[in-house]
Write an enzyme that holds these catalytic residues in place. Structure first.
Site, PDB file in Angstrom:
ATOM      1  N   ASP A   1      -6.478  -3.974  11.858  1.00 19.40           N
ATOM      2  CA  ASP A   1      -5.371  -3.199  12.023  1.00 19.40           C
ATOM      3  C   ASP A   1      -5.309  -2.589  13.350  1.00 19.40           C
ATOM      4  O   ASP A   1      -6.211  -2.780  14.037  1.00 19.40           O
ATOM      5  CB  ASP A   1      -5.646  -2.028  10.853  1.00 19.40           C
ATOM      6  CG  ASP A   1      -4.307  -1.408  10.661  1.00 19.40           C
ATOM      7  OD1 ASP A   1      -3.197  -1.715  11.555  1.00 19.40           O
ATOM      8  OD2 ASP A   1      -4.085  -0.435   9.885  1.00 19.40           O
TER       9      ASP A   1
ATOM     10  N   CYS B   1       0.752  -1.352   0.031  1.00 19.75           N
ATOM     11  CA  CYS B   1      -0.093  -0.184  -0.053  1.00 19.75           C
ATOM     12  C   CYS B   1       0.850   1.178   0.076  1.00 19.75           C
ATOM     13  O   CYS B   1       2.035   1.123   0.469  1.00 19.75           O
ATOM     14  CB  CYS B   1      -1.071  -0.024   1.281  1.00 19.75           C
ATOM     15  SG  CYS B   1      -2.485   1.221   1.182  1.00 19.75           S
TER      16      CYS B   1
END
Length: 200
Positions: A128, A7
């Site tokens: 996360d 990412c």
């Protein structure tokens, strides 16, 4: 075998690394003010240079649904990753407009967070410690989850093997863990992908 998402790509150099190393996904961050932010125009240019077989994920925080849909419809992204207060109605509206696959991010602190995540109507979860903190959470909380999820937060080439063996994620999502001084590092990207692929 767990898939890999790199990412925060933001330059043609980053794209060239991805084209050579071939992660399963790459991510563009559309949150203004973040170090890895890319404008829709830059993302479109980067997407054109990216190997067509690698899906691009757009990372959004409370973006108007029509703007998220427009990036999917233009071909800039192939999946939307939602990190804000987007609710079930947002996901429903997005799918009605363009049928975009959705990853919904959840910050995991307790087992109650897991239950809330599992019940959310999306294609994939992203679990996360926070929004781009670069720190991991207690992975023992998410063992044996049946819904496909991306594991994020604190992943590096050094711990990716342990992460896969402990929680068996659908995919691994890494950004700062493959960077040096805020820039994507070819050798770290390569080491991360190779380590992930080595786990059977």
């Amino acid at each position: 075998m767990a898939k890999v998402k790199i990412c925060g790509l933001k330059s043609m150099e980053d794209i060239s690394y991805a084209n050579e190393l071939r992660p399963d996904y790459i991510g563009f961050v559309f949150l203004k003010g973040r170090a890895r932010y890319v404008s829709p125009e830059l993302a479109a240019s980067l997407r054109k240079a990216l190997d067509p077989s690698i899906p691009a994920v757009g990372v959004f925080v409370n973006e108007p649904v029509k703007q998220t849909a427009a990036l999917f419809q233009s071909g800039t992204i192939q999946i939307a990753q939602l990190h804000g207060n987007e609710d079930e109605a947002y996901v429903k509206a997005l799918k009605e407009i363009c049928g975009c696959p959705v990853i919904k991010a959840f910050i995991i602190k307790t087992r109650e967070d897991i239950e809330r995540a599992i019940s959310f109507p999306c294609d994939y979860l992203l679990l996360d410690n926070g929004l781009g903190t670069g720190e991991s959470f207690d992975w023992s909380l998410i063992q044996n989850i049946k819904k496909p999820f991306f594991l994020a937060g604190g992943l590096t080439p050094e711990n990716v093997t342990d992460a896969i063996r402990l929680v068996n994620p659908f995919a691994l999502d890494v950004s700062s863990g493959v960077e040096t001084e805020g820039k994507k590092d070819y050798q770290k990207m390569k080491a991360f992908i190779h380590a992930a692929c080595a786990v059977l």
